[in-house]
Scaffold this motif. Sequence first.
Motif, PDB file in Angstrom:
ATOM      1  N   LEU A 151      19.258  10.359  26.231  1.00  0.00           N
ATOM      2  CA  LEU A 151      19.686   9.212  25.428  1.00  0.00           C
ATOM      3  C   LEU A 151      18.885   7.959  25.788  1.00  0.00           C
ATOM      4  O   LEU A 151      18.479   7.194  24.901  1.00  0.00           O
ATOM      5  CB  LEU A 151      21.183   8.947  25.632  1.00  0.00           C
ATOM      6  N   ILE A 152      18.644   7.766  27.066  1.00  0.00           N
ATOM      7  CA  ILE A 152      17.850   6.615  27.507  1.00  0.00           C
ATOM      8  C   ILE A 152      16.438   6.709  26.940  1.00  0.00           C
ATOM      9  O   ILE A 152      15.874   5.711  26.480  1.00  0.00           O
ATOM     10  CB  ILE A 152      17.836   6.510  29.048  1.00  0.00           C
ATOM     11  N   GLY A 153      15.863   7.906  26.945  1.00  0.00           N
ATOM     12  CA  GLY A 153      14.527   8.109  26.373  1.00  0.00           C
ATOM     13  C   GLY A 153      14.488   7.765  24.892  1.00  0.00           C
ATOM     14  O   GLY A 153      13.539   7.130  24.412  1.00  0.00           O
ATOM     15  N   THR A 154      15.514   8.164  24.171  1.00  0.00           N
ATOM     16  CA  THR A 154      15.597   7.842  22.741  1.00  0.00           C
ATOM     17  C   THR A 154      15.678   6.332  22.540  1.00  0.00           C
ATOM     18  O   THR A 154      14.999   5.776  21.668  1.00  0.00           O
ATOM     19  CB  THR A 154      16.830   8.531  22.112  1.00  0.00           C
ATOM     20  N   LEU A 155      16.502   5.677  23.352  1.00  0.00           N
ATOM     21  CA  LEU A 155      16.632   4.223  23.245  1.00  0.00           C
ATOM     22  C   LEU A 155      15.336   3.510  23.622  1.00  0.00           C
ATOM     23  O   LEU A 155      14.982   2.498  23.011  1.00  0.00           O
ATOM     24  CB  LEU A 155      17.793   3.727  24.109  1.00  0.00           C
ATOM     25  N   LYS A 156      14.619   4.029  24.607  1.00  0.00           N
ATOM     26  CA  LYS A 156      13.325   3.433  24.978  1.00  0.00           C
ATOM     27  C   LYS A 156      12.367   3.483  23.795  1.00  0.00           C
ATOM     28  O   LYS A 156      11.651   2.513  23.527  1.00  0.00           O
ATOM     29  CB  LYS A 156      12.707   4.170  26.170  1.00  0.00           C
ATOM     30  N   GLN A 157      12.358   4.616  23.096  1.00  0.00           N
ATOM     31  CA  GLN A 157      11.485   4.744  21.924  1.00  0.00           C
ATOM     32  C   GLN A 157      11.901   3.759  20.834  1.00  0.00           C
ATOM     33  O   GLN A 157      11.055   3.107  20.219  1.00  0.00           O
ATOM     34  CB  GLN A 157      11.511   6.179  21.386  1.00  0.00           C
ATOM     35  N   GLN A 158      13.191   3.624  20.611  1.00  0.00           N
ATOM     36  CA  GLN A 158      13.682   2.655  19.624  1.00  0.00           C
ATOM     37  C   GLN A 158      13.267   1.240  20.011  1.00  0.00           C
ATOM     38  O   GLN A 158      12.849   0.453  19.155  1.00  0.00           O
ATOM     39  CB  GLN A 158      15.206   2.722  19.502  1.00  0.00           C
ATOM     40  N   ARG A 159      13.371   0.941  21.296  1.00  0.00           N
ATOM     41  CA  ARG A 159      13.006  -0.389  21.785  1.00  0.00           C
ATOM     42  C   ARG A 159      11.519  -0.652  21.574  1.00  0.00           C
ATOM     43  O   ARG A 159      11.125  -1.737  21.152  1.00  0.00           O
ATOM     44  CB  ARG A 159      13.393  -0.529  23.250  1.00  0.00           C
ATOM     45  N   MET A 160      10.681   0.348  21.837  1.00  0.00           N
ATOM     46  CA  MET A 160       9.234   0.183  21.613  1.00  0.00           C
ATOM     47  C   MET A 160       8.933  -0.019  20.130  1.00  0.00           C
ATOM     48  O   MET A 160       8.110  -0.861  19.766  1.00  0.00           O
ATOM     49  CB  MET A 160       8.460   1.389  22.151  1.00  0.00           C
ATOM     50  N   ASP A 161       9.610   0.732  19.271  1.00  0.00           N
ATOM     51  CA  ASP A 161       9.413   0.575  17.821  1.00  0.00           C
ATOM     52  C   ASP A 161       9.820  -0.819  17.366  1.00  0.00           C
ATOM     53  O   ASP A 161       9.123  -1.451  16.568  1.00  0.00           O
ATOM     54  CB  ASP A 161      10.212   1.629  17.051  1.00  0.00           C
ATOM     55  N   LEU A 162      10.944  -1.294  17.870  1.00  0.00           N
ATOM     56  CA  LEU A 162      11.401  -2.644  17.516  1.00  0.00           C
ATOM     57  C   LEU A 162      10.423  -3.699  18.015  1.00  0.00           C
ATOM     58  O   LEU A 162      10.129  -4.668  17.308  1.00  0.00           O
ATOM     59  CB  LEU A 162      12.801  -2.893  18.083  1.00  0.00           C
ATOM     60  N   ALA A 163       9.906  -3.521  19.231  1.00  0.00           N
ATOM     61  CA  ALA A 163       8.948  -4.485  19.783  1.00  0.00           C
ATOM     62  C   ALA A 163       7.688  -4.548  18.912  1.00  0.00           C
ATOM     63  O   ALA A 163       7.151  -5.635  18.659  1.00  0.00           O
ATOM     64  CB  ALA A 163       8.583  -4.113  21.218  1.00  0.00           C
ATOM     65  N   LYS A 164       7.228  -3.406  18.427  1.00  0.00           N
ATOM     66  CA  LYS A 164       6.052  -3.370  17.545  1.00  0.00           C
ATOM     67  C   LYS A 164       6.341  -4.123  16.242  1.00  0.00           C
ATOM     68  O   LYS A 164       5.490  -4.883  15.746  1.00  0.00           O
ATOM     69  CB  LYS A 164       5.640  -1.936  17.230  1.00  0.00           C
ATOM     70  N   LYS A 165       7.521  -3.911  15.691  1.00  0.00           N
ATOM     71  CA  LYS A 165       7.884  -4.598  14.451  1.00  0.00           C
ATOM     72  C   LYS A 165       7.978  -6.104  14.665  1.00  0.00           C
ATOM     73  O   LYS A 165       7.516  -6.885  13.825  1.00  0.00           O
ATOM     74  CB  LYS A 165       9.217  -4.052  13.913  1.00  0.00           C
ATOM     75  N   ILE A 166       8.572  -6.496  15.789  1.00  0.00           N
ATOM     76  CA  ILE A 166       8.673  -7.931  16.096  1.00  0.00           C
ATOM     77  C   ILE A 166       7.288  -8.538  16.232  1.00  0.00           C
ATOM     78  O   ILE A 166       7.002  -9.601  15.681  1.00  0.00           O
ATOM     79  CB  ILE A 166       9.507  -8.152  17.377  1.00  0.00           C
ATOM     80  N   LYS A 167       6.423  -7.837  16.945  1.00  0.00           N
ATOM     81  CA  LYS A 167       5.062  -8.337  17.143  1.00  0.00           C
ATOM     82  C   LYS A 167       4.309  -8.465  15.811  1.00  0.00           C
ATOM     83  O   LYS A 167       3.558  -9.401  15.600  1.00  0.00           O
ATOM     84  CB  LYS A 167       4.300  -7.416  18.094  1.00  0.00           C
ATOM     85  N   SER A 168       4.558  -7.522  14.909  1.00  0.00           N
ATOM     86  CA  SER A 168       3.864  -7.562  13.617  1.00  0.00           C
ATOM     87  C   SER A 168       4.312  -8.746  12.754  1.00  0.00           C
ATOM     88  O   SER A 168       3.589  -9.155  11.847  1.00  0.00           O
ATOM     89  CB  SER A 168       4.070  -6.261  12.850  1.00  0.00           C
ATOM     90  N   LEU A 169       5.470  -9.313  13.044  1.00  0.00           N
ATOM     91  CA  LEU A 169       5.985 -10.439  12.271  1.00  0.00           C
ATOM     92  C   LEU A 169       5.646 -11.792  12.888  1.00  0.00           C
ATOM     93  O   LEU A 169       6.026 -12.829  12.353  1.00  0.00           O
ATOM     94  CB  LEU A 169       7.515 -10.335  12.114  1.00  0.00           C
ATOM     95  N   THR A 170       4.926 -11.779  14.011  1.00  0.00           N
ATOM     96  CA  THR A 170       4.575 -13.058  14.649  1.00  0.00           C
ATOM     97  C   THR A 170       3.147 -13.417  14.372  1.00  0.00           C
ATOM     98  O   THR A 170       2.354 -12.666  13.936  1.00  0.00           O
ATOM     99  CB  THR A 170       4.816 -12.999  16.167  1.00  0.00           C
TER     100      THR A 170
END
Length: 103
Positions: A84-103
Motif C-alpha cells: 500500500l505504501i508503494g502504491t501511495l508513493k507512486q501516486q505521490r510521484m504522479d501528483l508531483a509531476k502534475k504539480i510541476k507541469s502547472l508551474t
Amino acid sequence: MTSHWMDDYLDLYNLAKQLGDLEWQEQLLEAMRQREASEHEEALRSARDELWQQFNTVNHQMMELIAHLKQSSTPEEEDAIRELIGTLKQQRMDLAKKIKSLT
C-alpha cells in the motif's frame, strides 16, 4: 457569466469597428486578452491547489501506514502495508509531476 461579459465586449468591439474608432477597438481587445489571461491563471491556480490537497492527503495516508507498519504483528500484514505504501508513493510521484507541469 464570463460568456456574457465576452459577448458584451464583442458587441462593443463591433460598435467601435462600425464607428471606425481604432483606439477603442484596441482597448477592448486588450481588455479581452487580459480577462482571458486572468481566467487562465485562475484555472491553473485552482488546479494546483486541488493537486496539492491530493498530495497532502496521500502523504497523510502514508504517515498513517508507516505508523501502522511499526505495529504490525505478522509478516503478511507487513507485506500488505508495504505494498500500500508503494502504491501511495507512486501516486505521490504522479501528483508531483502534475504539480510541476502547472508551474
